[in-house]
Design an enzyme around this catalytic site. Structure first.
Site: not given
Length: 333
Positions: A191, A266
């Site tokens: 992230h 993702d």
């Protein structure tokens, strides 16, 4: 979920949105661009009545009766449906630790846990869960995975992950195995930054790939979806992370691991992909690499508009894999 037609295929994207109900702008955009499906987060969830109404509106705005509605409901730190309205479930590692003491009890408890999650999801209108995590723990696994993974033992991960996948399939929920081909060795949170894993191929094959291979080669291998890892493996591709690497997706995920299901990249907005351009460029890389669809999670309207300006329809191969997966999506009586 219902079968889709190659000639009228939806856009190759699953997207999030901002709040508890669709805005007029979101409704117009989604009706025009026709994304494959949607993913809900805590920001989209208040109570059961609101969630059901929201999911109904998602179906209506794209004009398709039955579409993929995703959620991350793993248990532990990662579950979007929370107490007091819904049950708080234990993390995956709870069942992995239990396995060492009593394998039968661990399997039985995990079956019951998965069925309970599935029942809550079905009641609300969800039909895809981003679970199980098949990453294999190592001593230095980053906390972003941590107790979301079952074990340091690839065989235990494969066994318990297989139970989760099978139970979801039997309950009419499509499971997503993640993060293929393995995120357990990553020492950074994707992230925030792009992890690099310098591990020999033989070790990756015997350890990290093993759970994904076992489930991919099982009788229900066509039914599960996969979610890619935003991780660079120099032994596999010196420059590109899995999500953007045609070499890894075809040579490793499709051939070495033997994954034949629907492959979802993702979230495009994770900082691991920051160096690869704006959301359009990242989408382009992921789809050209071999992802069947991309995931855009933030609900940022301007970024979605930008992405959708170039989002193609799903390819015929992606449609085939999608339709093959949903043949399994009816719950077993």
């Amino acid at each position: 979920m219902s079968v889709i037609d190659s000639e009228n295929a939806p856009a190759a994207a699953i997207v999030g949105f901002a709040g508890l109900e669709l805005t007029a702008e979101e409704t117009k955009l989604f009706a025009e661009k026709n994304p494959l499906g949607f993913i809900l987060f805590a920001r989209n969830i208040k109570d059961a009545k609101q969630v059901k109404a929201l999911i109904k509106s998602l179906h209506k705005c794209v004009g398709r009766k039955d579409i993929p509605i995703l959620i991350d409901q793993e248990g532990g730190r990662v579950q979007r449906l929370r107490e007091p309205e819904w049950t708080q479930y234990p993390p995956a590692k709870h069942f992995g630790d239990m396995f060492f003491e009593n394998p039968m009890e661990s399997r039985s408890a995990l079956q019951a846990n998965t069925r309970a999650i599935a029942a809550e999801l079905k009641e609300l209108g969800f039909n895809v869960n981003c679970s199980p995590v098949l990453d294999v723990l190592v001593p230095d696994t980053h906390d972003v995975i941590g107790d979301r993974a079952f074990s340091t033992d690839p065989s235990i991960v494969a066994s318990l992950g297989g139970i989760v996948a099978q139970e979801y399939i039997h309950c009419g929920i499509t499971p997503i195995i993640k993060h293929i081909p393995g995120h357990g060795r990553a020492m950074a949170d994707s992230h925030d930054e792009l992890p690099v894993v310098n591990t020999a191929l033989d070790e990756l094959k015997s350890h990290d790939f093993h759970p994904f291979h076992e489930i991919s080669q099982s009788i229900y291998g066509d039914a599960v979806w996969g979610m890619t890892a935003h991780v660079v493996y120099p032994e596999l591709d010196e420059k590109l992370p899995v999500t953007c690497s045609r070499k890894i997706i075809f040579d490793v995920i499709r051939n070495e691991i033997g994954f034949r299901g629907f492959l979802l990249g993702d979230d495009l907005e994770m900082n691991a992909l920051a160096q690869f351009g704006d959301v359009r460029a990242r989408q382009r890389l992921a789809l050209r690499a071999g992802c069947d669809a991309v995931l855009h999670c933030s609900g940022n309207f301007q970024d979605m508009e930008l992405m959708f300006s170039e989002t193609p329809k799903m390819t015929s191969d992606a449609v085939l894999r999608y339709n093959r997966s949903i043949e399994w999506s009816q719950p077993v009586a």
